[in-house]
Design a protein around this motif. Sequence first.
Motif, PDB file in Angstrom:
ATOM      1  N   SER B  85       0.812  -1.231   0.000  1.00  0.00           N
ATOM      2  CA  SER B  85       0.000   0.000   0.000  1.00  0.00           C
ATOM      3  C   SER B  85       0.831   1.260   0.000  1.00  0.00           C
ATOM      4  CB  SER B  85      -0.892   0.060   1.229  1.00  0.00           C
ATOM      5  OG  SER B  85      -1.703  -1.049   1.295  1.00  0.00           O
ATOM      6  N   ILE B  86       1.902   1.263   0.782  1.00  0.00           N
ATOM      7  CA  ILE B  86       2.683   2.498   0.902  1.00  0.00           C
ATOM      8  C   ILE B  86       3.324   2.863  -0.442  1.00  0.00           C
ATOM      9  CG2 ILE B  86       4.588   3.638   2.119  1.00  0.00           C
ATOM     10  CD1 ILE B  86       3.800   2.013   4.601  1.00  0.00           C
ATOM     11  N   PRO B  87       3.992   1.918  -1.119  1.00  0.00           N
ATOM     12  CA  PRO B  87       4.505   2.261  -2.462  1.00  0.00           C
ATOM     13  C   PRO B  87       3.386   2.675  -3.428  1.00  0.00           C
ATOM     14  CG  PRO B  87       5.525   0.254  -1.690  1.00  0.00           C
ATOM     15  CD  PRO B  87       4.441   0.578  -0.708  1.00  0.00           C
ATOM     16  N   LEU B  88       2.246   1.997  -3.366  1.00  0.00           N
ATOM     17  CA  LEU B  88       1.155   2.382  -4.265  1.00  0.00           C
ATOM     18  C   LEU B  88       0.680   3.803  -3.961  1.00  0.00           C
ATOM     19  CD1 LEU B  88      -0.780   1.659  -6.533  1.00  0.00           C
ATOM     20  CD2 LEU B  88      -2.369   0.775  -4.829  1.00  0.00           C
ATOM     21  N   GLY B  89       0.566   4.107  -2.673  1.00  0.00           N
ATOM     22  CA  GLY B  89       0.185   5.468  -2.279  1.00  0.00           C
ATOM     23  C   GLY B  89       1.166   6.492  -2.833  1.00  0.00           C
ATOM     24  N   ILE B  90       2.457   6.176  -2.751  1.00  0.00           N
ATOM     25  CA  ILE B  90       3.490   7.086  -3.269  1.00  0.00           C
ATOM     26  C   ILE B  90       3.318   7.257  -4.773  1.00  0.00           C
ATOM     27  CG2 ILE B  90       5.970   7.364  -3.634  1.00  0.00           C
ATOM     28  CD1 ILE B  90       6.374   5.874  -0.948  1.00  0.00           C
ATOM     29  N   LEU B  91       3.096   6.132  -5.474  1.00  0.00           N
ATOM     30  CA  LEU B  91       2.904   6.199  -6.929  1.00  0.00           C
ATOM     31  C   LEU B  91       1.707   7.069  -7.290  1.00  0.00           C
ATOM     32  CD1 LEU B  91       3.544   2.596  -8.312  1.00  0.00           C
ATOM     33  CD2 LEU B  91       4.843   4.691  -8.754  1.00  0.00           C
ATOM     34  N   ASN B 147      -4.646   6.668   3.485  1.00  0.00           N
ATOM     35  CA  ASN B 147      -3.930   7.510   4.441  1.00  0.00           C
ATOM     36  C   ASN B 147      -2.562   7.929   3.926  1.00  0.00           C
ATOM     37  OD1 ASN B 147      -6.055   7.483   6.156  1.00  0.00           O
ATOM     38  ND2 ASN B 147      -4.899   6.828   7.931  1.00  0.00           N
ATOM     39  N   THR B 148      -1.903   7.052   3.170  1.00  0.00           N
ATOM     40  CA  THR B 148      -0.624   7.434   2.574  1.00  0.00           C
ATOM     41  C   THR B 148      -0.829   8.588   1.595  1.00  0.00           C
ATOM     42  OG1 THR B 148       0.120   5.152   2.765  1.00  0.00           O
ATOM     43  CG2 THR B 148       1.394   6.589   1.336  1.00  0.00           C
ATOM     44  N   VAL B 149      -1.855   8.461   0.753  1.00  0.00           N
ATOM     45  CA  VAL B 149      -2.128   9.511  -0.237  1.00  0.00           C
ATOM     46  C   VAL B 149      -2.458  10.833   0.461  1.00  0.00           C
ATOM     47  CG1 VAL B 149      -3.737  10.258  -2.040  1.00  0.00           C
ATOM     48  CG2 VAL B 149      -2.854   7.923  -2.048  1.00  0.00           C
ATOM     49  N   VAL B 150      -3.357  10.748   1.450  1.00  0.00           N
ATOM     50  CA  VAL B 150      -3.750  11.972   2.170  1.00  0.00           C
ATOM     51  C   VAL B 150      -2.535  12.590   2.867  1.00  0.00           C
ATOM     52  CG1 VAL B 150      -5.084  12.855   4.116  1.00  0.00           C
ATOM     53  CG2 VAL B 150      -6.165  11.311   2.490  1.00  0.00           C
ATOM     54  N   PRO B 184       2.450  10.076  10.487  1.00  0.00           N
ATOM     55  CA  PRO B 184       1.337   9.896  11.435  1.00  0.00           C
ATOM     56  C   PRO B 184       0.069   9.393  10.747  1.00  0.00           C
ATOM     57  CG  PRO B 184       2.411  12.006  11.797  1.00  0.00           C
ATOM     58  CD  PRO B 184       2.972  11.446  10.522  1.00  0.00           C
ATOM     59  N   TYR B 185      -0.195   9.861   9.531  1.00  0.00           N
ATOM     60  CA  TYR B 185      -1.360   9.385   8.781  1.00  0.00           C
ATOM     61  C   TYR B 185      -1.192   7.910   8.424  1.00  0.00           C
ATOM     62  CZ  TYR B 185      -2.675  14.261   8.041  1.00  0.00           C
ATOM     63  OH  TYR B 185      -3.038  15.563   8.220  1.00  0.00           O
ATOM     64  N   ILE B 186       0.007   7.556   7.964  1.00  0.00           N
ATOM     65  CA  ILE B 186       0.246   6.179   7.546  1.00  0.00           C
ATOM     66  C   ILE B 186       0.052   5.235   8.738  1.00  0.00           C
ATOM     67  CG2 ILE B 186       1.961   4.581   6.619  1.00  0.00           C
ATOM     68  CD1 ILE B 186       3.135   6.920   5.026  1.00  0.00           C
ATOM     69  N   PHE B 187       0.573   5.626   9.889  1.00  0.00           N
ATOM     70  CA  PHE B 187       0.410   4.762  11.064  1.00  0.00           C
ATOM     71  C   PHE B 187      -1.056   4.673  11.499  1.00  0.00           C
ATOM     72  CE2 PHE B 187       4.993   4.710  11.606  1.00  0.00           C
ATOM     73  CZ  PHE B 187       5.160   3.396  12.016  1.00  0.00           C
ATOM     74  N   LEU B 266      -8.575   9.267   7.919  1.00  0.00           N
ATOM     75  CA  LEU B 266      -9.210   8.228   7.121  1.00  0.00           C
ATOM     76  C   LEU B 266     -10.460   8.739   6.434  1.00  0.00           C
ATOM     77  CD1 LEU B 266      -8.748   5.222   6.639  1.00  0.00           C
ATOM     78  CD2 LEU B 266     -10.632   4.859   8.185  1.00  0.00           C
ATOM     79  N   GLU B 267     -10.546   8.409   5.174  1.00  0.00           N
ATOM     80  CA  GLU B 267     -11.737   8.821   4.447  1.00  0.00           C
ATOM     81  C   GLU B 267     -12.350   7.609   3.763  1.00  0.00           C
ATOM     82  OE1 GLU B 267     -10.179  11.903   2.030  1.00  0.00           O
ATOM     83  OE2 GLU B 267      -9.766  13.105   3.807  1.00  0.00           O
TER      84      GLU B 267
END
Lengths: 264, 271
Positions: B85-91, B147-150, B184-187, B266-267
């Motif tokens: 998820s984290i790499p996808l959020g970054i992408l 959350n990563t994206v936000v 903090p969002y990612i966690f 979170l949305e």
Amino acid sequence: MQSPDGNDSNGVGISVCAINMAFERRGSRVDVLSDINLDIAPRKFCSILGPSGCGKSTLLMLVAGLYQPSSGRILVNGQTLKGCYSDCGIVFQTDVLLPWLSVLGNVLLPADVKKLPKAAATERARTLLEQVGLNGFETHYPNELSGGMRQRASLCRALLHEPAVMLMDEPFGALDALTRERMQSDLTKLGATDPRTVLFITHDIEEAVFLSDQVVVLSQRPASILRQFDVNFPHPRTSDIRRTQEFHHIVDEIRELFRETGIL
Amino acid sequence: MPRRNTFLEKQGYRILDSLPVVATFIGILVMWEGATVLFEIPSYTLPAPSEIGAVMIEKRWQLYEHSQITLMESAIGLGLSIVLSIPLGILIVYSKLIERTVYPLLVASQAVPKVALAPIFVVWFGFGLLPKVLIAFFIAFFPIVVNTVVGLSRTPPEMIHLMRSLGASPLQILLRVRLMSAAPYIFAGIKIAAAFAVVGAIVGEFIAASSGLGYMQLVANNNFEIPLLFATLVALSLMGIFLFYLVALVEMLLLPKPLRKSETGLEGSTL
Ligand SMILES: Nc1ncnc2c1ncn2[C@@H]1O[C@H](COP(=O)(O)OP(=O)(O)O)[C@@H](O)[C@H]1O
Ligand SMILES: [Mg+2]
């Protein structure tokens, strides 16, 4: 002193040539700067004075190379600016300290990013912090400091890598009058002004006259240059010049100009 | 003379702070126990806490072994979802193309009740560990991406300007500023994902399994062993709490103090 771009202590001159700037957003267009021409001689202190929202910050961002102008060009040290100009230190309107780094970590950020020798940079950071009275706060986080202390730390950060150019965007705007006056004096003490070319943005007429060699007055948006004033007090300056006739004369003249153009 | 709070004193305050909650919890247990005696509620409707406790002690090894299975399924599912998820959020944040193609589909896909995918996964992947891990993964995935994206897109632009003016590369800006301010969002996303992953694993076990707490619940249900049913529920809750605090511990070890007070950005996350 030799700075990274190879200019010597003669300093770096800045020329703003026929700059126009507009922001386009979803079809609507906001003209912000209109035909700005401005020369800042090497190692001179230039203040930009203008009403709120006229485009002062935009002009600073253009000189930093962080924005691209709609037309016109900016010369730094005789070269047309392409991309960011990294031999400069920026003090933003807010302190922009990274909350997860200690005060020392924040001041060392330029050395980290530019991979400068660590020991020498730390030494310089500590000296700078001591000069602004932040010794003892090196390991504190920014949220543990007052607004004035934070802005002083961000001033230290901007100076760490001995930039040839300092760009300051209303650095003391959010501070109380007392702190502001103290920091105006600190600027000289820190060497923020001395061998450097400074572009300083403010909406405080007295602050501009007290600090500058050159005061540029901007009109309302879209901003164009109304008039430029030369201020010829010798450096380093002390608060004494605030009581001189000449000081009041220039301040009154600028105030009159604002009144004529309906800004005041 | 100014006094500094010692570590022990701080812990003491923390225990004092949680006293009302603990007292309330004990109060509820006592009332529950009292009600079952007073109104003679049969154990097959609502077993008394003491009865549930007794079953938990009696069947501790069985509970322990099945907990391990469920914990493994949830943890692998959660781990997979974090790693992807984290790499996808970054992408998504860095690529306009992916933001416009993949991201809207991902958001729309949340309309599908993911729990309902479980039977299909069982058909595709059989009765073993894999379908449970995949369901846990699918449920835990989305909160972390969002959350990563936000988090990444809420990095103050001035910080990015500052870094660019220092001559920082895009990678330096990502690692030193954007990921840090998004942490903090990612966690917060991972904490929600941890709870979701457990749900995913159990649902998988409900449908087809020969082990795990979900399986145990089904068996207890079929045998009308209601106290055991409740005992597994307690085990499940403890596991959820364990995973949550594990994530919180990692957060505390990884993040400097000013970043730890995580808020939930979170949305639109659903099970
Ligand atoms: N990044 C941006 N995108 C769109 N409009 C902007 C942007 N930055 C500034 N503006 C607009 O340009 C004008 C001048 O802004 P600014 O340079 O910040 O003024 P000042 O610093 O003099 O108060 C404002 O009207 C503002 O809305
Ligand atoms: Mg501004």
